[in-house]
Design a protein around this motif. Structure first.
Motif, PDB file in Angstrom:
ATOM      1  N   UNK A  70       0.882  -1.251  -0.018  1.00  9.47           N
ATOM      2  CA  UNK A  70      -0.019   0.065  -0.020  1.00  9.47           C
ATOM      3  C   UNK A  70       0.805   1.198  -0.014  1.00  9.47           C
ATOM      4  N   UNK A  71       1.928   1.074   0.721  1.00  7.66           N
ATOM      5  CA  UNK A  71       3.013   2.519   0.955  1.00  7.66           C
ATOM      6  C   UNK A  71       3.503   2.665  -0.316  1.00  7.66           C
ATOM      7  N   UNK A  72       4.274   1.431  -0.900  1.00  2.00           N
ATOM      8  CA  UNK A  72       4.800   1.290  -2.210  1.00  2.00           C
ATOM      9  C   UNK A  72       3.734   1.958  -3.373  1.00  2.00           C
ATOM     10  N   UNK A  73       2.637   1.471  -3.227  1.00  2.00           N
ATOM     11  CA  UNK A  73       1.768   1.818  -4.252  1.00  2.00           C
ATOM     12  C   UNK A  73       1.178   3.434  -4.243  1.00  2.00           C
ATOM     13  N   UNK A  74       1.120   3.879  -3.128  1.00  2.00           N
ATOM     14  CA  UNK A  74       0.849   5.372  -2.940  1.00  2.00           C
ATOM     15  C   UNK A  74       1.918   6.312  -3.397  1.00  2.00           C
ATOM     16  N   UNK A  75       3.265   5.862  -3.219  1.00  2.00           N
ATOM     17  CA  UNK A  75       4.340   6.729  -3.685  1.00  2.00           C
ATOM     18  C   UNK A  75       4.387   6.524  -5.269  1.00  2.00           C
ATOM     19  N   UNK A  76       4.053   5.215  -5.797  1.00  2.00           N
ATOM     20  CA  UNK A  76       4.122   5.083  -7.114  1.00  2.00           C
ATOM     21  C   UNK A  76       2.983   5.716  -7.858  1.00  2.00           C
ATOM     22  N   UNK A  77       1.748   5.944  -7.155  1.00  2.00           N
ATOM     23  CA  UNK A  77       0.735   6.630  -7.724  1.00  2.00           C
ATOM     24  C   UNK A  77       1.333   8.091  -7.862  1.00  2.00           C
ATOM     25  N   UNK A  78       1.972   8.704  -6.736  1.00  2.00           N
ATOM     26  CA  UNK A  78       2.159  10.263  -6.766  1.00  2.00           C
ATOM     27  C   UNK A  78       2.994  10.346  -7.792  1.00  2.00           C
ATOM     28  N   UNK A  79       4.111   9.517  -8.212  1.00  4.54           N
ATOM     29  CA  UNK A  79       4.968   9.800  -9.413  1.00  4.54           C
ATOM     30  C   UNK A  79       4.362   9.760 -10.620  1.00  4.54           C
ATOM     31  N   UNK A 112      -4.299  15.682 -11.183  1.00  2.19           N
ATOM     32  CA  UNK A 112      -4.251  16.328  -9.997  1.00  2.19           C
ATOM     33  C   UNK A 112      -5.136  15.995  -8.810  1.00  2.19           C
ATOM     34  N   UNK A 113      -6.357  15.014  -9.332  1.00  7.59           N
ATOM     35  CA  UNK A 113      -7.347  14.629  -8.237  1.00  7.59           C
ATOM     36  C   UNK A 113      -6.681  13.534  -7.370  1.00  7.59           C
ATOM     37  N   UNK A 173      -6.736   9.663 -18.652  1.00  7.74           N
ATOM     38  CA  UNK A 173      -5.690   9.555 -17.426  1.00  7.74           C
ATOM     39  C   UNK A 173      -6.223   8.633 -16.402  1.00  7.74           C
ATOM     40  N   UNK A 174      -7.584   8.333 -16.073  1.00  7.14           N
ATOM     41  CA  UNK A 174      -8.111   7.426 -15.077  1.00  7.14           C
ATOM     42  C   UNK A 174      -8.044   5.983 -15.516  1.00  7.14           C
ATOM     43  N   UNK A 175      -8.198   5.722 -16.721  1.00  7.26           N
ATOM     44  CA  UNK A 175      -8.090   4.144 -17.100  1.00  7.26           C
ATOM     45  C   UNK A 175      -6.784   3.671 -16.798  1.00  7.26           C
TER      46      UNK A 175
END
Length: 267
Positions: free
Chosen positions: A34-43, A51-52, A107-109
């Motif tokens: 989850x932590x790795x995923x959140x950082x990857x999502x940010x990048x 920006x959502x 972008x969301x897909x």
């Protein structure tokens, strides 16, 4: 030399953290990804100028409802099928010289069915017949790391023919086959260490990881080319961002999961 040392140190630390979490508990394993995923999502969001805040909510919800609490075969396999389709379209876009719909407009897909689904299936891979077996995901990550390492070494020392220069100038055909050879050799070692799958299964996983991992690298390079940046971030010294480090695993995970489900069903 300095680049190799820095890459090795940061890579070793990354491996230790991941392997430690995998051999503790399922909850810690899920928390780490989850932590790795959140950082990857940010990048990734930065690369595509999204920006959502919604993706930061969709990731934990998806991990909880699909990965942690089994939603049933129909929902899971529908999600898997759509994710595979999006991955194939992204691979097709790599070869295109035009700005694709998935890269520039939708972008969301890719956010939901490439990045988020990639982490969902990464956390589903260590389940064999409903039992949590972290050795499976460890074996998969070892194959990914060996493929990347051999591809880097062979490509840097012997690489002459470009794989897809327009998207990634440094990747070579020699590097690809070097990575494939390294992954296949490693599959023999894993088979002798882990009493989980047969040798043909591990060899097949090595091939899937090598092919899909290489495509995943190119998909990420395509996003970076569109954004005009060299790295997705600077979290890991010598590796760039987490997305730079996990691009192969994220792209390959739905294909790996689909293959493991197939052999489980057949057996």
């Amino acid at each position: 030399m300095r680049e190799i040392v820095v890459r090795s140190i940061s890579g070793i630390l990354y491996v230790l953290v991941v392997v430690f979490s995998m051999y503790t508990s399922r909850e810690l394993f899920m928390t780490l990804f989850l932590i790795l995923g959140l950082q990857t999502l940010k990048e990734f969001k930065k690369l595509i100028h999204l920006k959502h805040f919604t993706p930061y909510l969709l990731l934990p919800i998806s991990l909880l409802l699909i990965s942690y609490y089994y939603p049933g075969d129909i929902i899971l396999y529908t999600y898997l099928g759509i994710s595979l389709l999006v991955s194939i379209l992204l691979a097709k876009d790599v070869q295109s010289t035009k700005n694709s719909l998935l890269l520039k407009k939708q972008k969301y897909i890719p956010t939901m069915l490439y990045i988020i689904s990639g982490f969902v299936f990464l956390t589903l891979i260590p389940f064999s017949k409903g039992v949590f077996k972290p050795e499976i995901i460890v074996g998969v990550f070892v194959l990914i790391w060996c493929n990347d390492t051999f591809a880097y070494i062979i490509g840097k020392s012997l690489g002459k023919n470009k794989l897809l220069e327009r998207v990634s100038p440094k990747k070579t055909i020699e590097g690809f086959f070097g990575g494939l050879l390294g992954a296949v050799i490693t599959s023999f070692i894993i088979f002798n260490l882990l009493d989980i799958y047969t040798l043909p299964v591990w060899i097949s996983l090595a091939v899937i990881i090598s092919v899909c991992g290489s495509i995943g690298d190119l998909v990420q390079s395509n996003y970076k080319r569109q954004a005009g940046v060299k790295d997705s971030g600077n979290v890991m010294p010598g590796h760039g961002g987490l997305y730079d480090r996990l691009d192969s695993a994220i792209y390959a995970s739905p294909f790996i999961y689909a293959f493991l489900q197939l052999i489980t069903y057949v057996s």
